[in-house]
Structures are given as C-alpha cells and as structure tokens.
Motif scaffolding. Structure first.
Motif, PDB file in Angstrom:
ATOM      1  N   UNK A  18       1.370  -3.984 -18.574  1.00 44.48           N
ATOM      2  CA  UNK A  18       1.608  -2.764 -17.798  1.00 44.48           C
ATOM      3  C   UNK A  18       0.583  -2.619 -16.679  1.00 44.48           C
ATOM      4  N   UNK A  19       1.067  -2.201 -15.525  1.00 45.53           N
ATOM      5  CA  UNK A  19       0.214  -2.004 -14.352  1.00 45.53           C
ATOM      6  C   UNK A  19       0.678  -0.780 -13.571  1.00 45.53           C
ATOM      7  N   UNK A  20      -0.234  -0.240 -12.754  1.00 45.00           N
ATOM      8  CA  UNK A  20       0.155   0.743 -11.758  1.00 45.00           C
ATOM      9  C   UNK A  20      -0.150   0.142 -10.400  1.00 45.00           C
ATOM     10  N   UNK A  21       0.626   0.556  -9.413  1.00 38.39           N
ATOM     11  CA  UNK A  21       0.435   0.047  -8.071  1.00 38.39           C
ATOM     12  C   UNK A  21       0.983   1.046  -7.071  1.00 38.39           C
ATOM     13  N   UNK A  22       0.567   0.879  -5.835  1.00 38.67           N
ATOM     14  CA  UNK A  22       1.126   1.627  -4.726  1.00 38.67           C
ATOM     15  C   UNK A  22       1.411   0.698  -3.554  1.00 38.67           C
ATOM     16  N   UNK A  23       1.325  -0.580  -3.814  1.00 43.78           N
ATOM     17  CA  UNK A  23       1.518  -1.576  -2.768  1.00 43.78           C
ATOM     18  C   UNK A  23       2.952  -2.041  -2.658  1.00 43.78           C
ATOM     19  N   UNK A  24       3.243  -2.649  -1.532  1.00 43.49           N
ATOM     20  CA  UNK A  24       4.606  -3.090  -1.272  1.00 43.49           C
ATOM     21  C   UNK A  24       4.896  -4.491  -1.798  1.00 43.49           C
ATOM     22  N   UNK A  25       3.849  -5.278  -2.071  1.00 38.46           N
ATOM     23  CA  UNK A  25       4.061  -6.670  -2.480  1.00 38.46           C
ATOM     24  C   UNK A  25       4.864  -6.765  -3.774  1.00 38.46           C
ATOM     25  N   UNK A  26       4.396  -6.172  -4.827  1.00 41.07           N
ATOM     26  CA  UNK A  26       5.087  -6.218  -6.123  1.00 41.07           C
ATOM     27  C   UNK A  26       6.396  -5.429  -6.035  1.00 41.07           C
TER      28      UNK A  26
ATOM     29  N   UNK B  52       5.926   4.354  -0.614  1.00 36.58           N
ATOM     30  CA  UNK B  52       4.776   5.256  -0.423  1.00 36.58           C
ATOM     31  C   UNK B  52       4.478   6.111  -1.650  1.00 36.58           C
ATOM     32  N   UNK B  53       4.816   5.620  -2.829  1.00 32.88           N
ATOM     33  CA  UNK B  53       4.496   6.318  -4.078  1.00 32.88           C
ATOM     34  C   UNK B  53       3.780   5.360  -5.030  1.00 32.88           C
ATOM     35  N   UNK B  54       3.051   5.935  -5.961  1.00 31.60           N
ATOM     36  CA  UNK B  54       2.446   5.154  -7.034  1.00 31.60           C
ATOM     37  C   UNK B  54       3.539   4.905  -8.066  1.00 31.60           C
ATOM     38  N   UNK B  55       3.559   3.704  -8.586  1.00 29.91           N
ATOM     39  CA  UNK B  55       4.552   3.377  -9.600  1.00 29.91           C
ATOM     40  C   UNK B  55       3.907   2.625 -10.753  1.00 29.91           C
ATOM     41  N   UNK B  56       4.567   2.708 -11.893  1.00 30.58           N
ATOM     42  CA  UNK B  56       4.130   2.129 -13.154  1.00 30.58           C
ATOM     43  C   UNK B  56       5.166   1.083 -13.516  1.00 30.58           C
ATOM     44  N   UNK B  57       4.706  -0.104 -13.872  1.00 28.14           N
ATOM     45  CA  UNK B  57       5.677  -1.109 -14.283  1.00 28.14           C
ATOM     46  C   UNK B  57       5.176  -1.911 -15.469  1.00 28.14           C
TER      47      UNK B  57
END
Length: 106
Positions: A28-36, A60-65
């Motif tokens: 599990x990770x959080x990110x706000x970048x466009x790469x992933x 332009x949002x933080x997401x959890x995956x």
C-alpha cells in the motif's frame, strides 16, 4: 491474478509530489504524482470500468493504492467476486490510514 485497488483521499495534502508514492504498509502507498496514476488509470480497462469523468477526479488529488495478487483465480467471475469481497476491506484500510494521519494533526 494481479489486482490494483485505488481511491482518492479527499482533503489530504502532501508537502511535495510523490511520483513513486510513499509506502504505508506492504503493498500500500499514497501518492499525488501523475507517474503511477497514469500507469493505473490510463488503461482501457479503467476507462471502461470507471469512465473518463471518474478517472479525471484523481487528477491533482492524493490517492491511496494497494496492489497484490489473488491466488487461485481461474476466471473473470472468480476475480470479480474476490475483488468485490476485498473492496470494502481495502476501503477500511484507507480509512484507518486517514483517521490515524488526521488524528496525529488534530
């Protein structure tokens, strides 16, 4: 069979761009970048499943995956059933992360 679960973390901001994400716990990770995000979202499966409107909400949002593998999946029907069963668990994990994160700031 490989799976990826993704959800927006509304009202959460990160101090800088996390293109590769920040590990929360194994898988599990959080990110706000466009790469992933573009790797996950810009596929025909996601466009068909979520639709372009829902995909655009992630920009332009933080997401959890969370990504991983389901074992012993032999058919799309089994994958759909297993995915549905695990969706609520994954959402709870994202909720717990947010609760702990926001609780630390309050």
């Amino acid at each position: 069979m490989k799976y990826i679960f993704i959800t927006i973390l509304h009202n959460l901001e990160l101090d800088n761009i996390k293109n590769k994400g920040t590990k929360i716990f194994p898988g599990a990770r959080i990110s706000n970048g466009s790469q992933i995000l573009s790797q996950i979202m810009k596929t025909s499966l996601m466009r068909d499943t979520l639709g372009l409107h829902s995909i655009d909400e992630f920009d332009n949002n933080v997401y959890f995956y969370i990504d991983g593998n389901f074992t012993n999946i032999q058919s799309k029907e089994q994958m759909d059933e297993t995915g549905t069963e695990n969706t609520f668990s994954f959402l709870r994990q994202a909720q717990i992360f947010c609760t702990k994160t926001m609780g630390d700031k309050g």
